[in-house]
Design a protein around this motif. Structure first.
Motif, PDB file in Angstrom:
ATOM      1  N   ALA A 264     -19.300   2.428  -1.347  1.00 43.06           N
ATOM      2  CA  ALA A 264     -18.565   2.480  -0.079  1.00 43.06           C
ATOM      3  C   ALA A 264     -18.263   3.920   0.302  1.00 43.06           C
ATOM      4  O   ALA A 264     -17.951   4.744  -0.562  1.00 43.06           O
ATOM      5  N   ARG A 265     -18.345   4.250   1.587  1.00 44.78           N
ATOM      6  CA  ARG A 265     -18.085   5.625   2.041  1.00 44.78           C
ATOM      7  C   ARG A 265     -16.945   5.688   3.053  1.00 44.78           C
ATOM      8  O   ARG A 265     -16.043   6.493   2.930  1.00 44.78           O
ATOM      9  N   THR A 266     -16.998   4.839   4.057  1.00 42.75           N
ATOM     10  CA  THR A 266     -15.983   4.914   5.114  1.00 42.75           C
ATOM     11  C   THR A 266     -14.689   4.244   4.642  1.00 42.75           C
ATOM     12  O   THR A 266     -14.705   3.473   3.675  1.00 42.75           O
ATOM     13  N   PRO A 267     -13.574   4.513   5.318  1.00 44.87           N
ATOM     14  CA  PRO A 267     -12.337   3.809   4.965  1.00 44.87           C
ATOM     15  C   PRO A 267     -12.501   2.290   5.011  1.00 44.87           C
ATOM     16  O   PRO A 267     -11.986   1.576   4.147  1.00 44.87           O
ATOM     17  N   GLU A 268     -13.261   1.799   5.997  1.00 43.81           N
ATOM     18  CA  GLU A 268     -13.431   0.354   6.134  1.00 43.81           C
ATOM     19  C   GLU A 268     -14.227  -0.212   4.955  1.00 43.81           C
ATOM     20  O   GLU A 268     -13.877  -1.245   4.384  1.00 43.81           O
ATOM     21  N   GLU A 269     -15.316   0.481   4.592  1.00 43.36           N
ATOM     22  CA  GLU A 269     -16.113   0.023   3.445  1.00 43.36           C
ATOM     23  C   GLU A 269     -15.297   0.081   2.161  1.00 43.36           C
ATOM     24  O   GLU A 269     -15.377  -0.808   1.311  1.00 43.36           O
ATOM     25  N   THR A 270     -14.483   1.134   2.044  1.00 43.83           N
ATOM     26  CA  THR A 270     -13.633   1.268   0.852  1.00 43.83           C
ATOM     27  C   THR A 270     -12.613   0.132   0.795  1.00 43.83           C
ATOM     28  O   THR A 270     -12.347  -0.431  -0.275  1.00 43.83           O
TER      29      THR A 270
ATOM     30  N   ILE B  10       0.858  -1.184   0.000  1.00 42.57           N
ATOM     31  CA  ILE B  10       0.000   0.000   0.000  1.00 42.57           C
ATOM     32  C   ILE B  10       0.893   1.232   0.000  1.00 42.57           C
ATOM     33  O   ILE B  10       1.708   1.421   0.917  1.00 42.57           O
ATOM     34  N   PHE B  11       0.749   2.064  -1.027  1.00 38.88           N
ATOM     35  CA  PHE B  11       1.492   3.318  -1.071  1.00 38.88           C
ATOM     36  C   PHE B  11       0.599   4.436  -0.581  1.00 38.88           C
ATOM     37  O   PHE B  11      -0.524   4.598  -1.048  1.00 38.88           O
ATOM     38  N   GLY B  12       1.125   5.225   0.359  1.00 39.53           N
ATOM     39  CA  GLY B  12       0.354   6.322   0.915  1.00 39.53           C
ATOM     40  C   GLY B  12      -0.083   5.999   2.327  1.00 39.53           C
ATOM     41  O   GLY B  12      -0.808   5.034   2.553  1.00 39.53           O
ATOM     42  N   ALA B  13       0.399   6.818   3.288  1.00 39.53           N
ATOM     43  CA  ALA B  13       0.017   6.605   4.694  1.00 39.53           C
ATOM     44  C   ALA B  13      -1.147   7.529   5.005  1.00 39.53           C
ATOM     45  O   ALA B  13      -0.990   8.559   5.638  1.00 39.53           O
TER      46      ALA B  13
ATOM     47  N   PHE C 116      -7.287   5.776   4.720  1.00 40.60           N
ATOM     48  CA  PHE C 116      -7.764   4.529   4.117  1.00 40.60           C
ATOM     49  C   PHE C 116      -6.756   3.397   4.296  1.00 40.60           C
ATOM     50  O   PHE C 116      -7.099   2.226   4.230  1.00 40.60           O
ATOM     51  N   THR C 117      -5.498   3.776   4.513  1.00 40.23           N
ATOM     52  CA  THR C 117      -4.426   2.771   4.544  1.00 40.23           C
ATOM     53  C   THR C 117      -4.590   1.791   5.701  1.00 40.23           C
ATOM     54  O   THR C 117      -4.433   0.580   5.525  1.00 40.23           O
TER      55      THR C 117
ATOM     56  N   ALA D 252       3.530   3.145  14.697  1.00 40.06           N
ATOM     57  CA  ALA D 252       2.481   3.502  15.656  1.00 40.06           C
ATOM     58  C   ALA D 252       1.138   3.717  14.957  1.00 40.06           C
ATOM     59  O   ALA D 252       0.091   3.383  15.496  1.00 40.06           O
ATOM     60  N   ARG D 253       1.181   4.295  13.747  1.00 40.32           N
ATOM     61  CA  ARG D 253      -0.073   4.517  13.013  1.00 40.32           C
ATOM     62  C   ARG D 253      -0.564   3.257  12.320  1.00 40.32           C
ATOM     63  O   ARG D 253      -1.754   3.097  12.069  1.00 40.32           O
ATOM     64  N   PHE D 254       0.346   2.358  11.970  1.00 37.73           N
ATOM     65  CA  PHE D 254      -0.036   1.147  11.237  1.00 37.73           C
ATOM     66  C   PHE D 254       0.504  -0.100  11.932  1.00 37.73           C
ATOM     67  O   PHE D 254       1.303  -0.848  11.352  1.00 37.73           O
TER      68      PHE D 254
END
Lengths: 105, 262
Positions: free
Chosen positions: B227-233, B99-102, B105-106, B133-135
């Motif tokens: 899809a709308r939320t990061p999780e749905e996406t 996955i590129f991009g922090a 949605f990541t 820490a973020r991922f």
């Protein structure tokens, strides 16, 4: 197989003999892909699964027969068109082939 | 004492290394085993040296593709004969999701990727954003330019792997997409609105990416699920990866028109 390694090692440490049943072929609709594995020990304990629950009982029976020396290692087939002695099949209408063998290798 | 085939298999799997186990399920020597690993001599035998040789070759091929199936041979490994049935079970390394991009949605995509059994790498050149820490769910967080990181791993990417570009910044995503389309990776997807997508396609052309390479890119990324939320996406992206792999027809955003969120 990976998911039953812990059970196999524990049973081996306890001195149990173990039979291994693996899905080696699926025709039509089948709940699990080839490689799905169930292990059964000589005390009748079971780990893993080979279907959605439709044939597990019959596979345990076959595994115990194998461990008692009443059956040789080999392929067992379950399915809609299956005419053999097992009165079980897959409700999804598919056919699965399982290889049942002792873990002696 | 020499380790048994099972012990060798167990230790290989525990070490997280790839292996393929071949078992004769019908024919002479029923139950015989051959354990095949890349770069290591096979362990066990199937009762015939020629059969061993042919099965070892086929097992490495199956392992490369992550396939598990029963194949048929003659007693000495002849093709087009069916005397011997050999079940080849692949224990492949997990496929790689890059996955590129922090971005927001990541994290959701990394979580769903883990659920599906991927080894997940998050890569972003901006060290402030790309942190463990973020991922924490990712197997690996890399601070590097996407195209430079892809150049390092290009040879390891194959049909089971996926690259998702979520950067939303032409500066990063154009070189990332360009580099990804030149690998053997099975899926390349890029996030963005239709407007972003059109601008990006132009920039990709300017960067020398061919139409055939551009056609490999699923952009806008994901199935048309609304899809709308990061999780749905994340679900819509992973569902698209599955559909592309299995060759099923599912409505991709790429092949629809109109706004993504209506």
């Amino acid at each position: 197989m990976k998911e039953v390694l812990d059970d196999i090692e524990r049973w081996q440490a306890q001195g149990h003999r173990i039979a291994l049943a693996r899905v080696v072929g699926v025709e039509g609709s089948g709940p699990r892909d080839p490689g799905a594995t169930m292990v059964v020990n000589d005390a009748g304990e079971v780990a893993g699964s080979v279907s959605g629950g439709c044939v597990e009982g019959a596979v345990v029976e076959a595994a115990l027969e194998l461990l008692r020396g009443e059956r040789d290692r080999g392929v067992i087939t379950f399915g809609y068109s299956d005419d053999d002695a097992f009165a079980v099949g897959l409700t999804c209408g598919g056919t699965i082939h399982l290889f049942v063998e002792p873990l002696d290798w | 004492m020499t380790a048994s085939v099972f012990e060798t298999l167990r230790d290989t799997l525990r070490a997280g290394e790839p292996a393929a186990l071949a078992t004769v399920v019908e024919g002479p020597h029923i139950g015989a085993k051959l354990l095949v690993r890349p770069g290591v001599a096979p362990v066990g035998d199937l009762g015939d040296p020629d059969l061993d040789r042919v099965v070892a070759r086929d097992a490495l091929g199956e392992l490369e593709s992550g396939l598990t199936s029963t194949r048929h041979y003659g007693e000495h490994g002849e093709a087009r004969e069916r005397t011997v049935s050999v079940f080849i079970e692949s224990f492949a390394l997990p496929p790689h999701l890059v996955i590129f991009g922090a971005v927001d949605f990541t994290a959701a995509l990394a979580k769903v990727g883990k659920l599906l059994g991927y080894r997940v790498t998050v890569c972003d050149a901006r060290a402030v954003f790309a942190t463990v820490a973020r991922f924490p769910m990712a197997d690996e967080v890399v601070n590097d330019w996407p195209d430079r990181y892809l150049a390092k791993i290009a040879d390891d990417l194959g049909p089971r792997d996926a690259v998702c570009v979520l950067t939303h910044d032409h500066k990063f995503d154009v070189p990332a997409i360009a580099a990804a389309t030149r690998t053997r990776v099975g899926y390349v997807g890029a996030m963005g609105s239709r407007r972003t997508h059109n601008q990006r396609t132009e920039r990709l052309r300017e960067a020398g990416v061919t139409d055939a390479e551009i056609a490999r890119v699923m952009s806008p990324i994901g199935l048309d699920l609304g899809a709308r939320t990061p999780e749905e996406t994340a679900i819509s992206i992973c569902a698209e990866i599955i559909a592309l792999r299995t060759g099923r027809i599912a409505p991709s955003l790429r092949d629809a028109s109109g706004p993504i969120h209506s």
